[in-house]
Design an enzyme around this catalytic site. Sequence first.
Site, PDB file in Angstrom:
ATOM      1  N   GLU A   1       0.845  -1.269   0.083  1.00  0.00           N
ATOM      2  CA  GLU A   1      -0.170  -0.174  -0.002  1.00  0.00           C
ATOM      3  C   GLU A   1       0.930   1.382   0.005  1.00  0.00           C
ATOM      4  O   GLU A   1       1.570   1.403   0.842  1.00  0.00           O
ATOM      5  CB  GLU A   1      -0.648   0.100   1.268  1.00  0.00           C
ATOM      6  CG  GLU A   1      -1.724   1.235   1.190  1.00  0.00           C
ATOM      7  CD  GLU A   1      -2.453   1.456   2.454  1.00  0.00           C
ATOM      8  OE1 GLU A   1      -3.693   2.179   2.776  1.00  0.00           O
ATOM      9  OE2 GLU A   1      -2.096   0.675   3.775  1.00  0.00           O
TER      10      GLU A   1
ATOM     11  N   GLU B   1     -11.730   2.664   6.053  1.00  0.00           N
ATOM     12  CA  GLU B   1     -10.559   3.010   7.113  1.00  0.00           C
ATOM     13  C   GLU B   1     -10.601   4.360   7.477  1.00  0.00           C
ATOM     14  O   GLU B   1      -9.588   5.080   7.190  1.00  0.00           O
ATOM     15  CB  GLU B   1      -9.332   2.722   6.449  1.00  0.00           C
ATOM     16  CG  GLU B   1      -8.193   2.326   7.470  1.00  0.00           C
ATOM     17  CD  GLU B   1      -6.769   2.111   7.025  1.00  0.00           C
ATOM     18  OE1 GLU B   1      -5.926   1.495   7.616  1.00  0.00           O
ATOM     19  OE2 GLU B   1      -6.479   2.725   5.743  1.00  0.00           O
TER      20      GLU B   1
END
Length: 265
Positions: A143, A240
């Site tokens: 990521e 998130e």
Amino acid sequence: MPRFAANLTMMYTEVPFLDRFGAAARDGFDAVEYLFPYEHTPAEIAVRLKAHDLTQALFNLPPGDWVAGERGMACHPGREAEFATALERAIPYIEATGCQRVHAMAGLVPAGSDAASQRASYVANLRRAAARLAPLGVSLLIEPINSRDMPGYFLSLQQQAHDVLAEVGAPNLKVQMDFYHCQIMEGDLSKRLQKHFAGVGHIQIAGVPDRHEPDHGEVNFPHLFDLLDRLGFEGFVGCEYRPKAGTSEGLGWLHLYQASRKTPA
């Protein structure tokens, strides 16, 4: 319609971690993700998932000493054995939960080594980890994280991550594309998603710039959700974000989007 996963590290913090599974299910989520499960046994996590009919969408490999500020070690020369041990620690959780995606944090750029050595260690660690996970049917994710929230992180740009995918050459290595991080670093979210779509294995969202619910700020999330549908995205969209004033109270954005996309009877 995208399949949304509640991030239990950031959401439902009003209750203890193991109670967050039930809270997410009561709010209509059928999948969850979180940073780390390691304070609890694999069996404890599996029981919660089964009891509430939830899918485990994602979790992270052990990141080193998180409390001391470490954010992964995959790019750290000399810590290859530690990275391999961290991966093995995650395997029982993968097997108990049926999770098909795990995220390997790259780490902060280590002092005392050069960029070439860091890149070589990163690629080698990812290649070995992807090979270890492939027989289990599990994807390994990397990521890009923005440099405002995590200064010094090794991986920050989408193209950088997809170049790593190409170098590693493992079919089960994918990019975790977080629209929040990408907007802060690069913007142009729709075009970047379209360009890199084949290599994207997971999506995450949060409002920009404050990382609250995705119903305010500078990103048109309904447009991006519809684009994911048009592109045929079959993974999860992880929520998130830090709820501004209560997790359940802040889910109006989700209910409104779901209602607006339901096909009339």
